[in-house]
Design an enzyme around this catalytic site. Structure first.
Site, PDB file in Angstrom:
ATOM      1  N   SER A 276      -9.579  23.195 -28.920  1.00  0.00           N
ATOM      2  CA  SER A 276      -9.656  24.156 -27.824  1.00  0.00           C
ATOM      3  C   SER A 276     -10.879  23.925 -26.936  1.00  0.00           C
ATOM      4  CB  SER A 276      -9.620  25.565 -28.420  1.00  0.00           C
ATOM      5  OG  SER A 276      -9.134  26.457 -27.476  1.00  0.00           O
ATOM      6  N   HIS A 417      -1.515  27.870 -31.106  1.00  0.00           N
ATOM      7  CA  HIS A 417      -2.831  27.332 -30.777  1.00  0.00           C
ATOM      8  C   HIS A 417      -3.719  27.369 -32.030  1.00  0.00           C
ATOM      9  CE1 HIS A 417      -6.121  26.493 -28.028  1.00  0.00           C
ATOM     10  NE2 HIS A 417      -6.820  27.473 -28.560  1.00  0.00           N
TER      11      HIS A 417
HETATM   12  C1  GTR Z   1      -9.328  30.568 -24.344  1.00  0.00           C
HETATM   13  C2  GTR Z   1      -9.523  29.684 -23.146  1.00  0.00           C
HETATM   14  C3  GTR Z   1      -9.050  28.309 -23.440  1.00  0.00           C
HETATM   15  C4  GTR Z   1      -9.512  27.804 -24.791  1.00  0.00           C
HETATM   16  C5  GTR Z   1      -9.612  28.860 -25.844  1.00  0.00           C
HETATM   17  C6  GTR Z   1     -10.466  28.538 -27.069  1.00  0.00           C
HETATM   18  O1  GTR Z   1      -9.669  31.858 -24.121  1.00  0.00           O
HETATM   19  O2  GTR Z   1      -8.813  30.245 -22.078  1.00  0.00           O
HETATM   20  O3  GTR Z   1      -9.421  27.445 -22.387  1.00  0.00           O
HETATM   21  O4  GTR Z   1     -10.692  27.119 -24.688  1.00  0.00           O
HETATM   22  O5  GTR Z   1     -10.128  30.035 -25.357  1.00  0.00           O
HETATM   23  O6  GTR Z   1     -11.446  27.820 -26.997  1.00  0.00           O
HETATM   24  O7  GTR Z   1     -10.141  29.063 -28.125  1.00  0.00           O
END
Ligand code: GTR
Length: 437
Positions: A276, A417
């Site tokens: 991420s 995710h």
């Molecule tokens: C979210 C963000 C993403 C990603 C994620 C993370 O809120 O929008 O770009 O980086 O966090 O790092 O878990």
């Protein structure tokens, strides 16, 4: 002033204050509502990607030599327009061993180092946690990645030092008043299958990202930024290094320590990995520091592996609004204006060439635009091919649960995710076939 008058004034002041509060809240509610991510492939705007290389590079007899020049040009653009310039001022790094012991029933050696960085302006330190197989002969290849909540969250060993840095408030990570506590131990262990990595014969090292630079917008008054007060001074400098750049720079300092002080790790075979926001960071670290033998970006999305121009899921405007400290000031010019960006993320991936790179997505992680990540990797692979790699193995966007290994690797994990064992099994194969040969 009579008591009556002052009371009336106070009442007036109070209602003006309440009105202002209401308006601010209303504005942020409207702002939050205004953003509707596009998840419809047919609504992806028309775009032309900026070229990987120009005509002169293409016509050169020696592509590799010409690419070196083009690479520097692209690197400069990414630093200036997106991530911010890393400092060029002098600094010193020292690496102090704080603790070591056996782990995993004697299968692994655990070591903890304090990495100290010093400049004329001061000193900043962070902890580096390293696991290596106990029985390996000689130095092993290793993964190096940042973690989100502290080194103590990646494994259950009670000896792991607990960070004193600011942490994002998350109850299930044991964070109380923005500080890590004992309750956080091993709460991120599923993301760090240390035993599996060590059993495969590799090392794994990690640093808490907030030990390098806290993940909040403070105009860069803390973390490693404070070591370089004269580097792009003032929050207004448009190419001032953002937090992602600071994290990437910190990963390079961790690599300094692994290469020079940790005998069990082979510094020439360290692959930088991240999930991420930390996957955006691993790509930028791999691009800026050619000592990294390869890079893995897991679900890195916007500002990572995903093409900005597709504006699918999270967009440039959205990320610059939610996380104004991640990128540099210049990047804000491209809010809702992605076509004006002089670069896009396929070029970032190409900056890794010819070193192995792995881009991974998850099928339900639409916010990170899996298809945009795939297309960026596939497009970047043209540079790899020119430099002698086999062609990218996937012709079309794969089905969930599929992918292909190669110098440019890609997979689409089924699910949300996250980073889990399924991802790591593939990263271990990538390490075996592309790095450890
Ligand atoms: C979210 C963000 C993403 C990603 C994620 C993370 O809120 O929008 O770009 O980086 O966090 O790092 O878990």
């Amino acid at each position: 002033m009579s008591t009556k008058l002052s009371f009336a004034l106070r009442r007036q002041f109070l209602s003006a204050f309440l009105m202002a509060l209401l308006l601010t809240n209303l504005a942020s509610v409207i702002n939050a509502q205004k953003f509707e991510p596009n998840y419809d492939e047919s609504k992806v705007p028309a775009y032309d990607l900026p070229p990987l290389w120009d005509d002169t590079t293409a016509a050169a007899d020696d592509f590799a030599a010409a690419w070196d020049g083009r690479r520097l040009e692209l690197l400069g653009l990414f630093a200036e327009q997106m991530y911010g310039q890393q400092p060029t001022e002098a600094f010193q790094v020292s690496c102090e061993k704080m603790e070591s012991g056996e782990s995993l029933n004697g299968k692994a050696l655990r070591q903890q180092y304090q990495v100290n960085i010093e400049t004329a302006a001061g000193k900043h330190s962070f902890d580096l946690l390293v696991y290596t197989p106990k029985l390996s002969e000689g130095a092993v290849p290793a993964f190096l990645g940042l973690n989100f909540y502290g080194n103590h969250t990646v494994a259950g060993d009670p000896e792991i030092r607990i960070t004193k840095s600011w942490c994002r408030a998350t109850a299930d990570k044991g964070v109380v008043d923005n500080r890590a506590t004992e309750a956080g131990r091993s709460t991120s262990a599923l993301r760090w299958p240390i035993e599996m990595i060590v059993d495969a014969g590799y090392g794994v090292a990690t640093v808490y990202c907030g030990d390098i630079d806290p993940d909040y917008d403070d105009n860069f008054q803390n973390g490693v930024h404070t070591l370089f007060p004269d580097h792009r001074p003032g929050p207004q400098a448009p190419d001032r290094w953002g937090t992602i750049s600071a994290w990437a720079w910190g990963l390079s300092r961790a690599l300094d320590c692994l290469s020079h002080n940790v005998d069990e790790v082979d510094g020439s075979r360290v692959v930088v990995i991240g999930h991420s926001r930390l996957g955006k960071t691993s790509l930028w670290a791999g691009a800026t520091d050619e000592r990294f033998a390869g890079a893995i970006s897991n679900d890195s999305g916007c500002g990572g592996a995903a093409l900005s121009r597709r504006a699918f899921g999270e967009t440039v405007e959205r990320i610059n609004t939610s996380f104004p400290h991640w990128f540099c000031g210049n990047f804000k010019q491209y809010n809702r204006n992605e076509n004006a960006l002089p670069v896009d993320q396929h070029q970032l991936i190409a900056l890794l060439a010819p070193r192995p790179v792995y881009v991974a997505s998850a099928s339900q992680d639409e916010w990170a635009d899996p298809k945009g990540e795939f297309l960026a990797a596939k497009t970047a692979s043209a540079v790899y091919e020119k430099l002698g790699s086999k062609p990218f193995a996937l012709n079309a966007f794969p089905q969930p649960g599929e992918g292909a290994l190669g110098t440019v690797s890609y997979h689409l994990r089924e699910g949300e995710h996250d980073i889990n064992t399924w991802d790591w099994e593939r990263y271990l194969k990538f390490m075996q076939t592309e790095v450890d040969r």
